[in-house]
Design an enzyme around this catalytic site. Sequence first.
Site, PDB file in Angstrom:
ATOM      1  N   GLU A 408       0.756  -1.351  -0.113  1.00 33.51           N
ATOM      2  CA  GLU A 408      -0.184   0.027   0.400  1.00 33.51           C
ATOM      3  C   GLU A 408       0.583   1.110  -0.147  1.00 33.51           C
ATOM      4  OE1 GLU A 408      -3.049   0.241   3.054  1.00 33.51           O
ATOM      5  OE2 GLU A 408      -4.623  -1.641   1.919  1.00 33.51           O
ATOM      6  N   ASN A 472      -5.368  -5.153  -1.748  1.00 31.57           N
ATOM      7  CA  ASN A 472      -6.144  -5.025  -0.715  1.00 31.57           C
ATOM      8  C   ASN A 472      -7.333  -3.690  -1.011  1.00 31.57           C
ATOM      9  OD1 ASN A 472      -3.855  -6.010   0.309  1.00 31.57           O
ATOM     10  ND2 ASN A 472      -3.011  -3.921   1.420  1.00 31.57           N
ATOM     11  N   GLU A 509      -5.811  -8.573   0.754  1.00 33.39           N
ATOM     12  CA  GLU A 509      -5.860  -7.916   1.430  1.00 33.39           C
ATOM     13  C   GLU A 509      -7.462  -7.908   1.805  1.00 33.39           C
ATOM     14  OE1 GLU A 509      -4.972  -5.508   4.325  1.00 33.39           O
ATOM     15  OE2 GLU A 509      -2.827  -5.613   3.966  1.00 33.39           O
ATOM     16  N   TRP A 554      -7.392 -10.846   5.373  1.00 31.76           N
ATOM     17  CA  TRP A 554      -6.625  -9.725   6.684  1.00 31.76           C
ATOM     18  C   TRP A 554      -7.921 -10.029   7.842  1.00 31.76           C
ATOM     19  CZ3 TRP A 554      -2.158  -8.089   6.764  1.00 31.76           C
ATOM     20  CH2 TRP A 554      -1.558  -6.941   7.329  1.00 31.76           C
ATOM     21  N   LYS A 574      -9.220  -8.184  13.399  1.00 29.24           N
ATOM     22  CA  LYS A 574     -10.258  -8.821  12.023  1.00 29.24           C
ATOM     23  C   LYS A 574      -9.274  -9.781  11.344  1.00 29.24           C
ATOM     24  CE  LYS A 574     -10.539  -4.173   8.910  1.00 29.24           C
ATOM     25  NZ  LYS A 574      -9.604  -3.502  10.016  1.00 29.24           N
TER      26      LYS A 574
HETATM   27  C1  GCB Z   1      -4.584  -2.578   5.106  1.00 30.56           C
HETATM   28  C2  GCB Z   1      -3.110  -2.489   5.559  1.00 30.56           C
HETATM   29  C3  GCB Z   1      -3.206  -3.136   7.095  1.00 30.56           C
HETATM   30  C4  GCB Z   1      -4.331  -2.559   7.523  1.00 30.56           C
HETATM   31  C5  GCB Z   1      -5.448  -3.157   6.957  1.00 30.56           C
HETATM   32  C6  GCB Z   1      -6.239  -2.728   8.219  1.00 30.56           C
HETATM   33  O1  GCB Z   1      -4.741  -2.116   4.498  1.00 30.56           O
HETATM   34  O2  GCB Z   1      -2.733  -3.324   4.718  1.00 30.56           O
HETATM   35  O3  GCB Z   1      -1.594  -3.116   7.410  1.00 30.56           O
HETATM   36  O4  GCB Z   1      -3.985  -3.726   9.152  1.00 30.56           O
HETATM   37  O5  GCB Z   1      -5.705  -2.686   6.283  1.00 30.56           O
HETATM   38  O6  GCB Z   1      -7.433  -3.318   9.129  1.00 30.56           O
HETATM   39  O7  GCB Z   1      -6.983  -1.582   8.560  1.00 30.56           O
END
Ligand code: GCB
Length: 599
Positions: A408, A472, A509, A554, A574
């Site tokens: 990201e 993601n 993700e 994720w 998550k």
């Molecule tokens: C994302 C990130 C990750 C975060 C996730 C979230 O896009 O790559 O590191 O933890 O979102 O849970 O917001």
Amino acid sequence: MLYPQQNDRRNLLNLSGFWDFKLDPDEIGASDGWSMGLDAPRTIAVPGSWNEQFEDAYHYLGMAWYLRDDVYVPSAWQGQRVMLRVGSVNYYAQLWANGQIVGEHVGGHLPFAFDITDHIKWGEANTIAVQVENHLQPNRIPAGNLPSAGGLGGSPLGGGYPSATFDFYPFAGIHRPVILYSVPQAHIEDVTVVTEIEGTTGIVSVTAQQVGDIARGTISLVGDSVVATAELSFADGMAQARLQVPNANLWSMDSPYLYDLVITLQDGGLVVDRYSLEIGIRTIAVRGTQLLLNGEPVYLKGFGRHEDFYASGRGLNQPLIVKDYSLMKWVGANSYRTSHYPYSEEEMRMADREGMLIIDEIPAVSLNFFGSENDVATRLAMCKQQLEELVVRDKNHPSVIMWSVANEPFGGMIARMINPNIPENYNETGHNFLGQLIDLAHHLDATRPATLVGIMGGPAEWLDLADVILINRYYGWYMQTGRIHEGEKGLEQELDSLAEFNKPLIMSEFGADAMAGMHSIPAQVFTEDYQRDLIKMYLDVTAKHDFVIGMHIWNFADFQATQSISRVGGMNLKGVFTRARQPKMAAYLLRERWNSQGQ
Ligand code: GCB
């Protein structure tokens, strides 16, 4: 950076255990002689994060000292080179032996070693000290304390507490074992193994590098019995050999067969040095919209994860690795990404043994391309250093199927939130930066695809740099919150547009926070029901698109993040398992889908 080993020519002493420890907020330790002894130290476990071990140091992110003054180097090691090696320190480390600096290392998550032979006192106790510093700084990789992060309010991407520009706790300390090891004066310094398949024959190409001027050596590949051998003949410290393995037992997810590759340096009849490593014969390639393992398309089922647990923090926790593997297998996962940094060498060896497919990532999470040319160049140099160190460390693991050079990088909406006056050439600067990293990955390793992970709303031209597109997406969570059905439409629309890339795509993700034990009808955000329904929607929608070749949820487990208004108790919830590794409803859904339907 070979993993140290004990054999008839090499020795090792693992210095993991209890060490003396002291915080150094005024950074006076180096000048006040702390490298030879700490005044009123407390006891800390190595490996482990200091934040999880002492409640008063939970938010401490400055300088600290670790020390042991009881290190006898076995007298039998005299005449060999003695190395001090640390598996990882977050973020900066300086190593001291008997009051002398022997080396320093910048960047967490990767090993480093220094020759301390000339500093050793034989026949007496030696003092080893490790000075560690973990300030969050805008130009570090990953970054913290971005001057403009206020624009992100209470977001975990900045403006939370501590102000890390990433969504996981910036744990600090010695995170992996400290090892003292010895090698012969002339020794094998590095080994690179590349495997190919021709019909039923496995081809194993080995490049060995030595320190010293031994002319000859051998390699042998041992399976159930010795299956192939070759002579090595060194010129300028390098030698190459190509082994043929008829009817090779290929490494795959279902049958992760490992051969032992044994390399020796030989002086006349005498074995001067020996090193062995477990290797798998397999190929990985991208063809059209498919990812091929040994020529067969693979579908990745798994997770983004974190090295994170109670008490050990980000420190190596081997029982946890075994437990997590058994749970990943329980749900039917076959792969994961080392989000958002290289995982321990022990974990990579486990992946080889268990047939997990790994997307191996450097800590370039939430990169931004703001600031002066100099700032951008500093960050790029650090990313390159970490990528080089990672490839050197992990290049021989059959489980590693891809390098990920960034997670990201900030583009689109998020970049504008940080800096509303986004420079005109911002996308171009980012494209150039990321392009250099992808090129470097290809240059360092021509045998594996390289990728970067795109953020929602980020520039499409950045994604096109990747051999396999990773995105993601948080439809139905950060967008269309509470409305899975509307999220579904957004996801479908985007997938239709992504087909144009004509590349394989992994949803790297997607997910929703769920507080274990919270339920509702109808499903509402933060309930287990909502998390399960959202994950099911993603699995159903993506299954209709052939170019989607993998789904990584994720996250595998809830993990510690920084404090912000969107992180209850400072936790990212998550996980489909809790931080204590208990299943949420989504874990049962995955177990059913991945073990029966395949997708
Ligand atoms: C994302 C990130 C990750 C975060 C996730 C979230 O896009 O790559 O590191 O933890 O979102 O849970 O917001």
